[in-house]
Design a protein around this motif. Structure first.
Motif, PDB file in Angstrom:
ATOM      1  N   LEU A 150      42.149  69.792 -13.681  1.00  0.00           N
ATOM      2  CA  LEU A 150      41.390  68.853 -14.507  1.00  0.00           C
ATOM      3  C   LEU A 150      42.691  67.983 -15.332  1.00  0.00           C
ATOM      4  CD1 LEU A 150      40.035  70.580 -17.509  1.00  0.00           C
ATOM      5  CD2 LEU A 150      41.462  71.735 -15.773  1.00  0.00           C
ATOM      6  N   ASN A 151      42.425  67.147 -16.158  1.00  0.00           N
ATOM      7  CA  ASN A 151      43.216  66.863 -17.185  1.00  0.00           C
ATOM      8  C   ASN A 151      42.177  66.505 -18.465  1.00  0.00           C
ATOM      9  OD1 ASN A 151      44.166  64.855 -18.965  1.00  0.00           O
ATOM     10  ND2 ASN A 151      46.089  65.428 -17.553  1.00  0.00           N
ATOM     11  N   ILE A 152      42.336  67.199 -19.376  1.00  0.00           N
ATOM     12  CA  ILE A 152      41.637  67.134 -20.630  1.00  0.00           C
ATOM     13  C   ILE A 152      41.345  65.693 -21.166  1.00  0.00           C
ATOM     14  CG2 ILE A 152      43.182  67.828 -22.316  1.00  0.00           C
ATOM     15  CD1 ILE A 152      40.980  69.452 -23.666  1.00  0.00           C
ATOM     16  N   VAL A 153      42.614  64.754 -20.945  1.00  0.00           N
ATOM     17  CA  VAL A 153      42.399  63.625 -21.720  1.00  0.00           C
ATOM     18  C   VAL A 153      41.503  62.658 -20.688  1.00  0.00           C
ATOM     19  CG1 VAL A 153      43.831  61.555 -22.548  1.00  0.00           C
ATOM     20  CG2 VAL A 153      44.562  64.043 -22.677  1.00  0.00           C
ATOM     21  N   LYS A 154      41.375  62.888 -19.629  1.00  0.00           N
ATOM     22  CA  LYS A 154      40.395  62.060 -18.947  1.00  0.00           C
ATOM     23  C   LYS A 154      38.984  62.268 -19.127  1.00  0.00           C
ATOM     24  CE  LYS A 154      40.260  61.616 -14.005  1.00  0.00           C
ATOM     25  NZ  LYS A 154      40.490  60.426 -13.584  1.00  0.00           N
ATOM     26  N   ASN A 155      38.807  63.636 -19.709  1.00  0.00           N
ATOM     27  CA  ASN A 155      37.623  64.109 -20.191  1.00  0.00           C
ATOM     28  C   ASN A 155      37.537  63.503 -21.741  1.00  0.00           C
ATOM     29  OD1 ASN A 155      36.034  66.009 -18.319  1.00  0.00           O
ATOM     30  ND2 ASN A 155      38.164  66.544 -18.193  1.00  0.00           N
ATOM     31  N   CYS A 156      38.422  63.391 -22.208  1.00  0.00           N
ATOM     32  CA  CYS A 156      38.251  62.765 -23.695  1.00  0.00           C
ATOM     33  C   CYS A 156      38.178  61.130 -23.706  1.00  0.00           C
ATOM     34  CB  CYS A 156      39.370  63.169 -24.539  1.00  0.00           C
ATOM     35  SG  CYS A 156      39.583  64.818 -25.013  1.00  0.00           S
ATOM     36  N   ILE A 157      38.813  60.567 -22.973  1.00  0.00           N
ATOM     37  CA  ILE A 157      39.074  59.142 -22.877  1.00  0.00           C
ATOM     38  C   ILE A 157      38.251  58.290 -21.638  1.00  0.00           C
ATOM     39  CG2 ILE A 157      40.244  57.139 -23.229  1.00  0.00           C
ATOM     40  CD1 ILE A 157      42.271  59.052 -24.749  1.00  0.00           C
ATOM     41  N   ASP A 158      39.217  58.601 -20.451  1.00  0.00           N
ATOM     42  CA  ASP A 158      38.989  57.863 -19.185  1.00  0.00           C
ATOM     43  C   ASP A 158      37.377  57.640 -18.887  1.00  0.00           C
ATOM     44  OD1 ASP A 158      41.672  58.642 -19.687  1.00  0.00           O
ATOM     45  OD2 ASP A 158      42.062  58.456 -17.366  1.00  0.00           O
ATOM     46  N   ARG A 159      36.804  58.970 -18.621  1.00  0.00           N
ATOM     47  CA  ARG A 159      35.411  58.946 -18.436  1.00  0.00           C
ATOM     48  C   ARG A 159      34.365  58.222 -19.058  1.00  0.00           C
ATOM     49  NH1 ARG A 159      31.937  64.509 -19.610  1.00  0.00           N
ATOM     50  NH2 ARG A 159      33.589  65.122 -21.634  1.00  0.00           N
ATOM     51  N   HIS A 160      34.693  58.077 -20.516  1.00  0.00           N
ATOM     52  CA  HIS A 160      33.817  57.211 -21.320  1.00  0.00           C
ATOM     53  C   HIS A 160      33.973  55.770 -21.381  1.00  0.00           C
ATOM     54  CE1 HIS A 160      33.158  61.251 -23.272  1.00  0.00           C
ATOM     55  NE2 HIS A 160      34.298  61.244 -23.693  1.00  0.00           N
ATOM     56  N   LEU A 161      34.997  55.327 -20.603  1.00  0.00           N
ATOM     57  CA  LEU A 161      35.386  54.006 -20.774  1.00  0.00           C
ATOM     58  C   LEU A 161      34.315  52.886 -20.458  1.00  0.00           C
ATOM     59  CD1 LEU A 161      39.226  53.666 -19.924  1.00  0.00           C
ATOM     60  CD2 LEU A 161      38.138  53.827 -22.033  1.00  0.00           C
ATOM     61  N   ALA A 162      33.513  53.356 -19.127  1.00  0.00           N
ATOM     62  CA  ALA A 162      32.720  52.592 -18.631  1.00  0.00           C
ATOM     63  C   ALA A 162      31.530  52.431 -19.430  1.00  0.00           C
ATOM     64  CB  ALA A 162      32.099  52.931 -17.227  1.00  0.00           C
ATOM     65  N   LYS A 163      31.054  53.239 -20.250  1.00  0.00           N
ATOM     66  CA  LYS A 163      29.835  53.228 -21.112  1.00  0.00           C
ATOM     67  C   LYS A 163      30.423  53.098 -22.687  1.00  0.00           C
ATOM     68  CE  LYS A 163      26.109  56.397 -22.100  1.00  0.00           C
ATOM     69  NZ  LYS A 163      25.926  57.677 -21.994  1.00  0.00           N
ATOM     70  N   ARG A 164      31.450  53.554 -23.046  1.00  0.00           N
ATOM     71  CA  ARG A 164      31.686  53.448 -24.380  1.00  0.00           C
ATOM     72  C   ARG A 164      33.015  52.843 -24.903  1.00  0.00           C
ATOM     73  NH1 ARG A 164      30.341  59.354 -23.616  1.00  0.00           N
ATOM     74  NH2 ARG A 164      27.997  59.599 -24.261  1.00  0.00           N
ATOM     75  N   GLY A 165      33.449  51.941 -23.748  1.00  0.00           N
ATOM     76  CA  GLY A 165      34.663  51.256 -24.083  1.00  0.00           C
ATOM     77  C   GLY A 165      35.014  50.731 -25.364  1.00  0.00           C
ATOM     78  N   GLU A 166      34.090  49.969 -25.837  1.00  0.00           N
ATOM     79  CA  GLU A 166      34.143  49.361 -27.064  1.00  0.00           C
ATOM     80  C   GLU A 166      33.515  50.109 -28.346  1.00  0.00           C
ATOM     81  OE1 GLU A 166      35.772  46.471 -27.831  1.00  0.00           O
ATOM     82  OE2 GLU A 166      36.620  46.964 -25.822  1.00  0.00           O
ATOM     83  N   LYS A 167      32.957  51.221 -28.035  1.00  0.00           N
ATOM     84  CA  LYS A 167      32.781  52.147 -29.028  1.00  0.00           C
ATOM     85  C   LYS A 167      33.806  52.576 -29.689  1.00  0.00           C
ATOM     86  CE  LYS A 167      30.280  56.509 -30.078  1.00  0.00           C
ATOM     87  NZ  LYS A 167      29.292  57.504 -29.477  1.00  0.00           N
ATOM     88  N   ALA A 168      33.922  52.950 -31.347  1.00  0.00           N
ATOM     89  CA  ALA A 168      34.777  53.407 -31.911  1.00  0.00           C
ATOM     90  C   ALA A 168      35.236  54.809 -31.407  1.00  0.00           C
ATOM     91  CB  ALA A 168      34.472  53.356 -33.547  1.00  0.00           C
ATOM     92  N   ALA A 169      36.262  55.118 -31.125  1.00  0.00           N
ATOM     93  CA  ALA A 169      36.720  56.831 -31.110  1.00  0.00           C
ATOM     94  C   ALA A 169      37.254  57.256 -32.316  1.00  0.00           C
ATOM     95  CB  ALA A 169      37.608  56.514 -29.902  1.00  0.00           C
ATOM     96  N   ILE A 170      38.181  56.452 -32.833  1.00  0.00           N
ATOM     97  CA  ILE A 170      38.836  56.813 -34.222  1.00  0.00           C
ATOM     98  C   ILE A 170      38.598  55.887 -35.241  1.00  0.00           C
ATOM     99  CG2 ILE A 170      40.860  57.367 -35.418  1.00  0.00           C
ATOM    100  CD1 ILE A 170      41.757  58.451 -32.508  1.00  0.00           C
ATOM    101  N   ILE A 171      38.061  56.316 -36.445  1.00  0.00           N
ATOM    102  CA  ILE A 171      38.072  55.267 -37.387  1.00  0.00           C
ATOM    103  C   ILE A 171      39.278  55.689 -38.579  1.00  0.00           C
ATOM    104  CG2 ILE A 171      37.122  54.463 -39.743  1.00  0.00           C
ATOM    105  CD1 ILE A 171      34.314  54.700 -38.075  1.00  0.00           C
ATOM    106  N   PHE A 172      40.250  55.261 -38.521  1.00  0.00           N
ATOM    107  CA  PHE A 172      41.605  55.674 -39.519  1.00  0.00           C
ATOM    108  C   PHE A 172      41.402  55.014 -40.917  1.00  0.00           C
ATOM    109  CE2 PHE A 172      45.667  54.784 -41.307  1.00  0.00           C
ATOM    110  CZ  PHE A 172      45.977  55.960 -41.719  1.00  0.00           C
ATOM    111  N   GLU A 173      41.196  56.058 -41.896  1.00  0.00           N
ATOM    112  CA  GLU A 173      41.246  55.570 -43.335  1.00  0.00           C
ATOM    113  C   GLU A 173      42.515  56.136 -43.920  1.00  0.00           C
ATOM    114  OE1 GLU A 173      38.823  54.190 -45.321  1.00  0.00           O
ATOM    115  OE2 GLU A 173      39.500  54.695 -47.227  1.00  0.00           O
ATOM    116  N   PRO A 174      42.957  54.902 -44.394  1.00  0.00           N
ATOM    117  CA  PRO A 174      44.369  55.320 -44.881  1.00  0.00           C
ATOM    118  C   PRO A 174      44.382  56.065 -46.273  1.00  0.00           C
ATOM    119  CG  PRO A 174      44.310  52.850 -44.625  1.00  0.00           C
ATOM    120  CD  PRO A 174      42.768  53.695 -44.562  1.00  0.00           C
ATOM    121  N   ASN A 175      45.521  56.519 -46.892  1.00  0.00           N
ATOM    122  CA  ASN A 175      45.823  57.302 -47.950  1.00  0.00           C
ATOM    123  C   ASN A 175      45.025  56.153 -49.260  1.00  0.00           C
ATOM    124  OD1 ASN A 175      46.617  59.154 -49.934  1.00  0.00           O
ATOM    125  ND2 ASN A 175      48.337  57.774 -50.360  1.00  0.00           N
ATOM    126  N   ASN A 176      45.651  55.013 -49.072  1.00  0.00           N
ATOM    127  CA  ASN A 176      45.544  54.025 -50.256  1.00  0.00           C
ATOM    128  C   ASN A 176      44.263  53.189 -49.762  1.00  0.00           C
ATOM    129  OD1 ASN A 176      45.331  51.730 -51.827  1.00  0.00           O
ATOM    130  ND2 ASN A 176      47.377  51.418 -51.619  1.00  0.00           N
TER     131      ASN A 176
END
Ligand code: WTA
Length: 635
Positions: A62-88
């Motif tokens: 397996l590859n864990i990243v395929k499980n974390c990202i690739d397999r979601h692309l078809a259904k969740r490609g435009e869904k937010a994976a990470i929201i980054f909130e900066p220090n400031n």
């Protein structure tokens, strides 16, 4: 029947029983139905208890990243994976969709390969909490390199120890980091660390603060231009189920830090499963864990657990007190966070602030709130329940360790009735037991003992990097055939567990595990110090703080004791990091010792906690007379 999601208490007991009676069926069903594999395993597990060798999903590919990202692309490609909130908070936040994350991770994977990183190589990641940290972790996993993230608060000598232990050839770092009102240089720390790391070939640099840095031609490389040029496609490396995914260091009660090795498939299956159930995860949720990726909580519940489930995970660069003590509540309100997962030390410090900070925010989006890293005291539990959860969000008090990879004991929200200060019940698959001093399993309830796990679980660390003997010795020798957690626990009348704290010389300060032995080693480096003993004492905000009892060699030369205390703390900061500084230092004439020359830390621990009446058996002490003087001069 699917075992992936537990719907009610009856089902919890059913799944639990199944996991004990038929662990192969239980775990293989979860692994088969919820992940993508290049090739399915031959055997669900294989153990050699004698050698403490454990394998899960044997020969699975397996590859864990395929499980974390690739397999979601078809259904969740435009869904937010990470929201980054900066220090400031004035700086623009960033939403990284699954499509974006795919592109960024593939680019980074291609750059790492171009720079010579190969499958099995160790890559040290020393970065602040910025998206590049997650992207670097995933890029390593995508090409089969082993990431070793080092918390960016560690000093250069702590960093070089870890780099050398893991034999890293590559380092990913940044010019600096922002923490609250401070700008902290990171590159100079790496430069200093690398003076004693001859194996490191390349340092890949992320620009974050724009501070001036020393640049070593041939070794240092800016990442941005390489990433720009790199292709955003990359075919994930085929990994074996038992190929190491990462090394993460944790403090031991003695000696050097332990590089816990986690492997691919078991870790993937159980972090995903635990995330789904413990946080009652649903597709539209916005999940926020406030940990740093330098710790296991960040690995499992900022990165892998959420992404494996296709969730949106919030990544916060800053600190809870900046610019004001309402920062956490601002962020929950801003992103409509549904699950909030933090540490008791943060709760205790925010509790001391004016109620209006928390009460002036709309926290109605929250559904589940969690606690991790140390016991949560009753007062903090109630404050969290009343003011953050508004008495409608279950608190999941999650017990686990760097070594366990994922949460092992926790209530399931809306399913397990919670009880303040209790982590409650083990998850399916986790056979928790209490052992008495004679090494017998305790059957009764309403007793305390040493917490052990008597059957292996998929996400357990497989070894200590480069030292399997130490792994065997630390975790499997005290109670043969069982994993010893190092924690004491109490079991109540219904079988709920309450973790009572470490049974060894590890002290948890503000949620950070600190071994007292390396701190003593650092103190002893000071030329004035003859000997030292460090213990943890109860502290209102940090949970525990450090108290050092120190004897001096050169009485006359160090008349300025306050200055000496500062020097000793600087010594600790430079060997380990500021987190390990002592809150209290007491200079003593001598330390209480046994006939065999061992310092009796138990007594010092009692004294530091103000318990000076009853010390139990002191008959083995060679110098009982010193105790009185120590008590008299206690700080
Ligand atoms: C402690 C952190 C009480 C415990 C995930 C354990 C806890 C150590 C809890 C591991 C909890 C963790 N209640 N104590 N809910 N969670 N601990 O490796 O002593 O940084 O052994 O992993 O933290 O710390 P580590």
């Amino acid at each position: 029947m699917s075992y992936y999601k537990i719907e009610n208490l009856e089902q919890y007991f059913k799944h639990y029983k199944k996991s004990v009676r038929e662990p192969r069926k239980f775990w293989s069903k979860i692994a088969e139905e919820n992940f993508v594999w290049y090739q399915v395993w031959d055997k669900v597990f294989e153990f050699d208890m004698e050698e403490s060798k454990f394998q899960w999903f044997v020969n699975g590919k397996l590859n864990i990243v395929k499980n974390c990202i690739d397999r979601h692309l078809a259904k969740r490609g435009e869904k937010a994976a990470i929201i980054f909130e900066p220090n400031n908070p004035e700086e623009q936040s960033e939403t990284i969709t699954y499509n974006d994350l795919y592109n960024r991770v593939c680019k980074m994977a291609n750059v790492l390969k171009e720079q010579g990183v190969k499958k099995g190589d160790r890559v040290c990641i020393y970065l602040p909490m910025i998206p590049e940290l997650v992207v670097s972790m995933l890029a390593c996993a995508r090409i089969g390199a082993i990431h070793s993230v080092i918390f960016a608060g560690f000093s250069s000598s702590a960093v070089s120890k870890r780099i050398n232990d893991a034999e890293c050839k590559f380092v990913i770092t940044s010019d600096g980091s922002y923490r609250g009102s401070k700008t902290i240089p990171l590159k100079p720390i790496i430069d200093e660390a690398l003076e004693s790391c001859p194996r490191v070939e390349k340092v890949l640099l992320v620009k974050r603060t724009g501070s001036d840095i020393a640049f070593k031609e041939g070794r240092d490389i800016w990442l941005a231009p390489l990433l720009e040029e790199a292709s955003n496609n990359h075919v994930a490396q085929v990994m074996d189920a038992e190929d190491p995914l990462f090394i993460l260091y944790t403090s031991g009660s003695t000696g050097s830090p332990k590089g816990m090795v986690h492997t691919t498939a078991g870790y993937m299956v159980q972090t995903a499963y635990s995330f789904k159930n413990i946080f009652d995860y649903k597709e539209e949720d916005i999940f926020w864990c406030t940990a740093d990726c330098g710790w296991i909580t960040g690995h499992s519940y900022i990165v892998y657990g959420p992404l494996l489930n296709g969730a949106t995970t919030v990544m916060f660069e800053g600190v809870p007190s900046y610019p004001t003590p309402s920062r956490f509540w601002d962020i929950i309100d801003k992103y409509k966070v549904t699950q909030f997962y933090t540490a008791p030390t943060a709760i205790r410090s925010l509790m001391t602030e004016d109620y209006s900070y928390v009460n002036s925010h709309d926290l109605s989006s929250l559904r589940v709130i969690g606690s991790v890293g140390e016991p949560i005291n009753e007062e903090a539990w109630h404050w969290y329940n009343d003011h953050v959860g508004k008495k409608r969000c279950p608190i999941v008090d999650t017990w686990w360790q760097t070594e366990t990879g994922s949460i092992l004991v926790s209530p399931l929200p809306f399913i397990t009735p919670t009880k303040p200060t209790y982590a409650t019940l083990p998850l399916p698959g986790i056979q928790a037991v209490l052992m008495d001093e004679k090494r017998n399993e305790i059957e009764d309830n309403q007793v305390d003992g040493s917490l052990c796990i008597k059957f292996p679980w998929p996400s357990m660390a497989r070894t200590i990097w480069g030292d399997h003997e130490r792994y065997k010795e630390t975790y499997f020798s005290k109670f043969p055939g069982k994993y010893f957690t190092g924690d004491g626990a109490l079991r109540d009348e219904v079988g709920y567990y309450r973790i009572t704290g470490r049974a060894d010389d590890v002290v948890i300060v503000s949620g950070h595990n600190l071994g007292t032995a390396p701190i003593e080693d650092a103190i002893n480096e000071h030329p004035a110090v003859a000997e030292s003993a460090v213990v943890g004492y109860k502290h209102d905000i940090k949970g525990n703080a450090l108290y050092g009892f120190i004897t001096l060699k050169m009485e006359g030369e160090y008349r300025d004791r306050e200055n000496l205390k500062k020097e000793i703390n600087n010594e600790i900061a430079s060997h380990i990091g500021p987190i390990a500084k002592l809150d209290k230092i007491q200079f003593v004439d001598s330390l209480p010792k046994t006939r065999s020359g061992k310092i009796m830390r138990r007594i010092l621990r009692s004294i530091s906690n103000g318990e000076t009446k009853e010390f139990g058996d002191v008959s083995t002490l060679i110098n009982p007379e010193v105790i009185e003087a120590i008590i008299e001069n206690k700080i």
